[in-house]
Write an enzyme that holds these catalytic residues in place. Structure first.
Site, PDB file in Angstrom:
ATOM      1  N   CYS A  79      33.413 -21.698  56.262  1.00 55.36           N
ATOM      2  CA  CYS A  79      34.040 -20.389  56.451  1.00 55.36           C
ATOM      3  C   CYS A  79      33.196 -19.271  55.822  1.00 55.36           C
ATOM      4  O   CYS A  79      32.156 -18.928  56.360  1.00 55.36           O
ATOM      5  CB  CYS A  79      35.476 -20.412  55.944  1.00 55.36           C
ATOM      6  SG  CYS A  79      36.432 -19.047  56.621  1.00 55.36           S
ATOM      7  N   TYR A  80      33.596 -18.713  54.671  1.00 58.55           N
ATOM      8  CA  TYR A  80      32.733 -17.699  54.041  1.00 58.55           C
ATOM      9  C   TYR A  80      31.348 -18.291  53.785  1.00 58.55           C
ATOM     10  O   TYR A  80      30.333 -17.615  53.949  1.00 58.55           O
ATOM     11  CB  TYR A  80      33.355 -17.222  52.720  1.00 58.55           C
ATOM     12  CG  TYR A  80      32.526 -16.165  52.011  1.00 58.55           C
ATOM     13  CD1 TYR A  80      32.622 -14.821  52.356  1.00 58.55           C
ATOM     14  CD2 TYR A  80      31.629 -16.520  50.991  1.00 58.55           C
ATOM     15  CE1 TYR A  80      31.856 -13.853  51.720  1.00 58.55           C
ATOM     16  CE2 TYR A  80      30.861 -15.564  50.347  1.00 58.55           C
ATOM     17  CZ  TYR A  80      30.976 -14.235  50.714  1.00 58.55           C
ATOM     18  OH  TYR A  80      30.220 -13.283  50.081  1.00 58.55           O
ATOM     19  N   GLU A 169      38.415 -29.412  55.492  1.00 60.12           N
ATOM     20  CA  GLU A 169      39.168 -29.988  54.373  1.00 60.12           C
ATOM     21  C   GLU A 169      40.677 -30.020  54.592  1.00 60.12           C
ATOM     22  O   GLU A 169      41.396 -30.661  53.847  1.00 60.12           O
ATOM     23  CB  GLU A 169      38.842 -29.231  53.070  1.00 60.12           C
ATOM     24  CG  GLU A 169      39.367 -27.798  52.963  1.00 60.12           C
ATOM     25  CD  GLU A 169      38.471 -26.749  53.634  1.00 60.12           C
ATOM     26  OE1 GLU A 169      37.699 -27.108  54.539  1.00 60.12           O
ATOM     27  OE2 GLU A 169      38.571 -25.574  53.259  1.00 60.12           O
ATOM     28  N   ASP A 225      50.984 -37.447  32.160  1.00 61.28           N
ATOM     29  CA  ASP A 225      49.684 -36.935  31.727  1.00 61.28           C
ATOM     30  C   ASP A 225      49.410 -37.194  30.250  1.00 61.28           C
ATOM     31  O   ASP A 225      48.347 -37.696  29.883  1.00 61.28           O
ATOM     32  CB  ASP A 225      49.569 -35.428  32.007  1.00 61.28           C
ATOM     33  CG  ASP A 225      49.966 -35.091  33.423  1.00 61.28           C
ATOM     34  OD1 ASP A 225      49.966 -36.016  34.252  1.00 61.28           O
ATOM     35  OD2 ASP A 225      50.299 -33.929  33.697  1.00 61.28           O
ATOM     36  N   LYS A 366      46.388 -35.536  39.761  1.00 66.91           N
ATOM     37  CA  LYS A 366      47.543 -36.318  39.312  1.00 66.91           C
ATOM     38  C   LYS A 366      47.535 -37.767  39.833  1.00 66.91           C
ATOM     39  O   LYS A 366      47.800 -38.701  39.083  1.00 66.91           O
ATOM     40  CB  LYS A 366      48.823 -35.621  39.777  1.00 66.91           C
ATOM     41  CG  LYS A 366      50.077 -36.198  39.209  1.00 66.91           C
ATOM     42  CD  LYS A 366      50.569 -35.348  38.089  1.00 66.91           C
ATOM     43  CE  LYS A 366      51.835 -35.778  37.457  1.00 66.91           C
ATOM     44  NZ  LYS A 366      52.140 -34.926  36.300  1.00 66.91           N
TER      45      LYS A 366
END
Ligand code: XMP
Length: 511
Positions: A79-80, A169, A225, A366
Site C-alpha cells: 500500500c503506502y 495481510e 501473561d 497472546k
C-alpha cells in the site's frame, strides 16, 4: 528474520502475525527508527514496508533512509510501501477520484515468484484501501498484476524489489498468505524454523544474561501473561525471582486461593499481600469510573512498593508485557487515539520504582504466550482463563460506590454464571464472561412477599483480542435458567439482565 517498517498502518499487527504464523521471526519498527545500527544488529533476510495514512506527495511524508534500497535485501512494499517505492524510483503517484476501498480483484497476472501459485485461477479477491494511485510505473519495474482499475503489483526481479497496492495481510485477500510466504521463503530464503522451543531457549539465555545473580520481583495477577512470564524467569534464574500477589479485595470468588495453589504448584516463591481493607477504604464514596481506576492504580503501586522494599531491594521488575503493547503503530500526523479508559495494570510501576524491567514476552502475541505456557508445563486452567481486569470487580459494580455487600453479591452471581457456562461446555467458546451489579434496586415478588433488591447483569463476549467484541449467543433457555438459579441462590438479588451490546459501540466492561 524479517524487518517490518511501520508507516502508521492500521494493519501492522496483522503483517507481523502472518509472518510469525509461517514460523519466521519478525519485528516491527517505526519508519523513523530505521538506522544503520538497527539494520546491522538485526541483519534482516527481508524488509516489508507497511501501509500508512500519508500520501507520498505530502510535504512531511514519512521517509526511510535511501540506502535501504541498496542493501541488496529483498523488499516488499504494501500500500503506502507500494507508492513509496514507485515514487522513490521515479514513478508517478497521484491523488485519484478513482479510489479503491474494500474488495477488488487481481487480474492480468504476470508469471513471477511473488504471485506463484497464489492466483492460479485468476480473478482472485484482494483487499484495497488507498486514495492515491500510481499513474506511471518506474523504469526498471514491470506491472505484474492489475486490480479492476489500477496497477496492483510492481516488481523489479533483478533487484528483488516487489510491491503490492493491496493488503496481503488481511483475511479478505484470498491468497494473501501465499503471497507473503512466497516473499519470505522463496524470495528471502527464510526457513520456517522459528518455534516456541527456540524462543524459549533464547529467552532463558537473555534473562540469565540480563539478571546475572540479581533478584527479580514480579507482580502476579493470576492471569496468563504474568504467570507465563514469571514461570519463564523462574526457569532461567530459579529462586532469584519472588512473585507478589496483591489481594485488593476486588477479586472473584476463590481467586486468591486459586492463584496461590497454581503458583505454588509451579514451584515459585510467592508473597500474598492482603491489602483489601486499604483498597476498600480508599474506594469509599468513589463513583466515577476513571476515579475508581486511578485510586486502585495508585494504591496498587503503593502496596507493591512496600512489599518490594520489605524483601530487600530487588534490582529487577518482571512484567508480562506483550507485543501488542509494544507495537504502537506510529501516528504519522501526530496526536494519539482518544483514550477511552485508563487501563490499570502494572505498567505504572517502573516510573515509580527505580527498577530495570525484565519483559521476556514483549515480542510475543497472546496465542504465542499460550503455546509457550504449555511448553513450560503451566496447567490449562491458567492458560485458558478468561481475562480479568486489573481494577477487578470494582468496575463491575458500576456507576456506584463499591461496598463489601455489593462485592459479595457480584462474586456469588459471577461464580454461578461461570460454573453454569462450564457445565454447559461453553467456557472455551467464550472469550470472556462475567456478572456485574447495575446501580439501584428493583421491586419483585418472592414467596408472596414483596422484595426490593439489587439486580445483576450478565455479559459474555466473543472476540479475538478484546479490541472488538460481539455478544455471545447462548443456546435457548440458558440465560433464563441461569437468571433463575442466581435469584434463587443469592439473597439480595431479585432480577437479572443479559447484555447484548457489541464493542463498539459498547466496551467489554461496563466502566
Ligand atoms: P474494555 O472494557 O476496554 O476491555 O472493552 C477490553 C479488555 O480489557 C480488560 N480491561 C482491563 N484489563 N486493566 C486490565 O488489565 C484494566 O484496567 C482493564 N480494563 C478493562 C477487559 O476485561 C477486557 O478483557
Amino acid at each position: 528474520m524479517i524487518l517490518i517498517v511501520d508507516f502508521g498502518s492500521q494493519y501492522i499487527q496483522f503483517i507481523a502475525r502472518r509472518i510469525r504464523e509461517s514460523k519466521v521471526y519478525c519485528e516491527v519498527y517505526p519508519f523513523h527508527k530505521i538506522t544503520e545500527q538497527l539494520i546491522e544488529e538485526f541483519s534482516p533476510r527481508g524488509i516489508i514496508l507497511s501501509g500508512g495514512p500519508a500520501s507520498v506527495n505530502d510535504e512531511n511524508a514519512p521517509k526511510i533512509p535511501d540506502w535501504i534500497f541498496n542493501l541488496r535485501v529483498p523488499i516488499l512494499g504494501i500500500c503506502y510501501g507500494f507508492q513509496y517505492m514507485a515514487h522513490f524510483f521515479g514513478g508517478i503517484v497521484k491523488k485519484s477520484d478513482n479510489r479503491e476501498y474494500g474488495k477488488a480483484h487481481l487480474i492480468n497476472i504476470e508469471d513471477c515468484i511473488l504471485l506463484n501459485g497464489a492466483c492460479d485461477f485468476g480473478c482472485n479477491q484482494i483487499w484495497m484501501s488507498h486514495g492515491d494511485v500510481m499513474t506511471l510505473c518506474p523504469k526498471d519495474f514491470k506491472i505484474a498484476g492489475w486490480s479492476n482499475r489500477h496497477p496492483a503489483v510492481i516488481i523489479n526481479e533483478k533487484r528483488k524489489l516487489y510491491a503490492l497496492q493491496f493488503h496481503p495481510e488481511v483475511a479478505h485477500t484470498q491468497d494473501g498468505v501465499k503471497i507473503l510466504n512466497n516473499f519470505i521463503y522463496k524470495i528471502c530464503g527464510c526457513l520456517s524454523d522459528w518455534t516456541m522451543r527456540s524462543f524459549q531457549d533464547d529467552a532463558i539465555a537473555k534473562i540469565q544474561n540480563q539478571v546475572g545473580d540479581g533478584s527479580v520481583i514480579s507482580a502476579i495477577s493470576g492471569g496468563v501473561d504474568s504467570s507465563v512470564s514469571s514461570t519463564l524467569i523462574h526457569k532461567a534464574i530459579g529462586n532469584q525471582i519472588t512473585c507478589v500477589f496483591v489481594d485488593n479485595g476486588l477479586t472473584r470468588l476463590g481467586e486468591v486461593e486459586q492463584v496461590e495453589k497454581s503458583l505454588r504448584s509451579l514451584g515459585m516463591k510467592l508473597i500474598i499481600k492482603d491489602a483489601s481493607d486499604l483498597f476498600l477504604k480508599r474506594l469509599k464514596g468513589v463513583v466515577d469510573p476513571e476515579k475508581k481506576r486511578k485510586v486502585i492504580g495508585v494504591t496498587f503501586i503503593e502496596v507493591f512498593k512496600t512489599v518490594a522494599d520489605g524483601i530487600g531491594g530487588a534490582k529487577f521488575l518482571g512484567q508480562g508485557t506483550l507485543y501488542p503493547d509494544v507495537i504502537e503503530s506510529v501516528t504519522v500526523f501526530g496526536g494519539g487515539t482518544a483514550p477511552i479508559k485508563s487501563h490499570h495494570n502494572v505498567g505504572g510501576l517502573p516510573a515509580h520504582m527505580d527498577m530495570e524491567l525484565v519483559e521476556p514476552l514483549r515480542m510475543l502475541f497472546k496465542d504465542e504466550v499460550r503455546i509457550l505456557g504449555k511448553e513450560l508445563g503451566i496447567p490449562d486452567d491458567i492458560l485458558g482463563r478468561w481475562p480479568f481486569p486489573g481494577p477487578g470487580l470494582a468496575i463491575r459494580i458500576f456507576s456506584q460506590e463499591v461496598t463489601p455487600y455489593k462485592l459479595e453479591l457480584c462474586r456469588k452471581a459471577d461464580a454461578i454464571f461461570t460454573q453454569e457456562v462450564r457445565k454447559a461446555g461453553l467456557y472455551n467458546k467464550i472469550w470472556q464472561g462475567f456478572a456485574g451489579i447495575p446501580p439501584g434496586r428493583t421491586v419483585g415478588v418472592m414467596g408472596d412477599e414483596r422484595t426490593y433488591d439489587y439486580t445483576f447483569a450478565l455479559r459474555a463476549v466473543i472476540s479475538t483480542d478484546g479490541m472488538t467484541a460481539d455478544a455471545f449467543e447462548f443456546p435457548q433457555g440458558f440465560i433464563n435458567s441461569v437468571v433463575t438459579k442466581i435469584i434463587n441462590e443469592v439473597p439480595g438479588l431479585n432480577r437479572g439482565y443479559y447484555d447484548y451490546t457489541s464493542k463498539p459501540p459498547g466496551t467489554i466492561e461496563w466502566e
